[in-house]
Design an enzyme around this catalytic site. Structure first.
Site, short mmCIF file in Angstrom:
data_model
loop_
_atom_site.label_atom_id
_atom_site.label_comp_id
_atom_site.label_asym_id
_atom_site.label_seq_id
_atom_site.Cartn_x
_atom_site.Cartn_y
_atom_site.Cartn_z
N SER A 1 5.09 0.38 1.95
CA SER A 1 3.81 0.09 2.59
C SER A 1 2.99 -0.95 1.80
CB SER A 1 3.06 1.39 2.80
OG SER A 1 2.15 1.24 3.85
N HIS B 1 5.81 6.51 9.50
CA HIS B 1 5.54 5.81 8.25
C HIS B 1 5.86 6.71 7.05
CE1 HIS B 1 3.50 2.49 6.30
NE2 HIS B 1 2.75 3.34 5.60
C1 GTR Z 1 -2.61 1.61 5.67
C2 GTR Z 1 -2.68 0.12 5.80
C3 GTR Z 1 -1.31 -0.42 5.90
C4 GTR Z 1 -0.40 0.14 4.82
C5 GTR Z 1 -0.68 1.58 4.49
C6 GTR Z 1 -0.13 2.11 3.17
O1 GTR Z 1 -3.80 2.26 5.75
O2 GTR Z 1 -3.43 -0.14 6.95
O3 GTR Z 1 -1.34 -1.83 5.88
O4 GTR Z 1 -0.42 -0.64 3.69
O5 GTR Z 1 -2.02 1.86 4.44
O6 GTR Z 1 -0.09 1.40 2.17
O7 GTR Z 1 0.24 3.27 3.16
#
Ligand code: GTR
Length: 355
Positions: free
Chosen positions: A196, A339
């Site tokens: 991420s 995610h």
């Molecule tokens: C989220 C962000 C993403 C991603 C994520 C993370 O809130 O919007 O771009 O980077 O965090 O790092 O888990």
């Protein structure tokens, strides 16, 4: 089909017409420097050069970890900066092998080392060493007016770097340690990896430092591997509102006008050519947008091919969960679910890494 999907995104070209990149490698060196300059001045910020030397101190050491199959250590890395020494902790795991072994520098979103994101023992069992550091030990992941950690060691009048750039700088320090002190590290098999926001960081670290031979970016999405033009989920307006400190202040001006940007995220992937990239996406991670991640890989593939390498090797269709395209220099894996940095993602990457 991929070509049609790419045409819809109307991406700026990475390769100027009429230049023979295959037979004149120097033209690629020049073009790559331009891509990096654009990304630094418009998105991630201009960073100071990496430190001339990195030294370390061993805080603790175990030569018989994991029942004797690995050595581990907690170290403090010391890097010289404009304003004195900057220290940050790293944790290392080295498999006990006769031969040289691959190493993964893992940029961690989590402070703890043993977590559901990092299957340490499984990675050791596959013969890879790990160097782990937590981004919060480099500079806090919050809007602190660039006052914490490495941010406070350089003048903002000279360097516009955002936090992603700072964490990437630290990855290069960790790489220095691997080069100079990990005697059995195979320098042809050094990867930088992250999930991420740390996936975005891994890509930027790899783009800038060609000693990284592999980059593994998991679910890196917006301002990471995903093309911004035509993207669903997170856009530049949202990311620069919530996390302005990840970038330089210039980046915000592209909010709601992605179509006018002189670049897009395939520039970032292209700047890694011809080194190896492995991207992982998840079907339900629509905030990151797996299809825009995939199209970015397809767009960067053009550069690899122009240099005489295979880029993304896949069927001419959009990906579905279970697809693993790992024959070329750009690997892409899509799984079901959301995610997360799963063991499935790690294993897909390590299969590609150990080929
Ligand atoms: C989220 C962000 C993403 C991603 C994520 C993370 O809130 O919007 O771009 O980077 O965090 O790092 O888990």
């Amino acid at each position: 089909m991929i070509k049609t999907e790419l045409e819809k995104r109307k991406l700026p070209s990475v390769l100027p017409d009429g230049i023979d990149f295959k037979n004149d490698k120097n033209t690629w060196t020049v073009r790559r420097a331009e891509l990096l300059e654009t990304l630094a001045s418009q998105e991630y910020g201009v960073a100071p050069p990496p430190p001339e030397s990195v030294t370390y101190e061993i805080m603790s050491y175990n030569n018989n970890d994991f029942g004797g199959k690995a050595e581990s250590g907690c170290l403090t890395l010391r890097a010289n900066t404009e304003n004195g020494m900057f220290n940050f902790p790293v944790t290392t795991f080295t498999p006990k092998t006769e031969n040289k072994h691959p190493v993964i520098i893992y940029i961690s979103i989590k402070k703890e080392i043993f977590s559901n994101y990092l299957p340490v023992e499984e990675i050791i069992d596959r013969g890879c060493g790990i160097v782990h550091f937590w981004i919060g030990d480099v500079s806090a992941d919050r809007n602190d007016d660039f006052s914490s950690g490495i941010a406070s060691m350089y003048s903002r009048k000279k360097y516009s770097w955002g936090k992603i750039s700072m964490w990437a700088w630290a990855a290069s320090c960790a790489l220095d340690y691997v080069y100079t002190c990990m005697q059995k590290a195979d320098t042809e098999k050094i990867a930088v990896a992250g999930h991420s926001r740390c996936g975005k960081t891994a890509l930027w670290a790899g783009a800038n430092d060609s000693r990284f031979k592999y980059v593994f970016a998991n679910n890196s999405g917006c301002s990471g591997d995903a093309i911004s033009r035509g993207k669903v989920g997170e856009h530049i307006s949202q990311i620069t509102n919530t996390f302005p400190y990840w970038f330089c202040s210039e980046y915000k001006k592209y909010s709601e006008c992605e179509d006018n940007m002189p670049f897009d995220q395939h520039f970032l992937l292209s700047a890694l050519a011809p080194r190896k990239i492995f991207l992982t996406a998840a079907k339900e991670d629509t905030w990151a947008d797996p299809y825009s991640q995939f199209l970015s890989a397809a767009a960067a593939s053009e550069v690899y091919e122009a240099l005489g390498y295979k880029g993304l090797v896949c069927e001419d269709r959009m990906p579905v969960p279970g697809d693993r395209f790992d024959e070329g220099s750009i690997g892409f894996f899509m799984r079901s679910g959301g995610h997360f940095l799963s063991r499935t993602d790690w294993n897909a990457f390590i299969d590609f890494f150990l080929k």
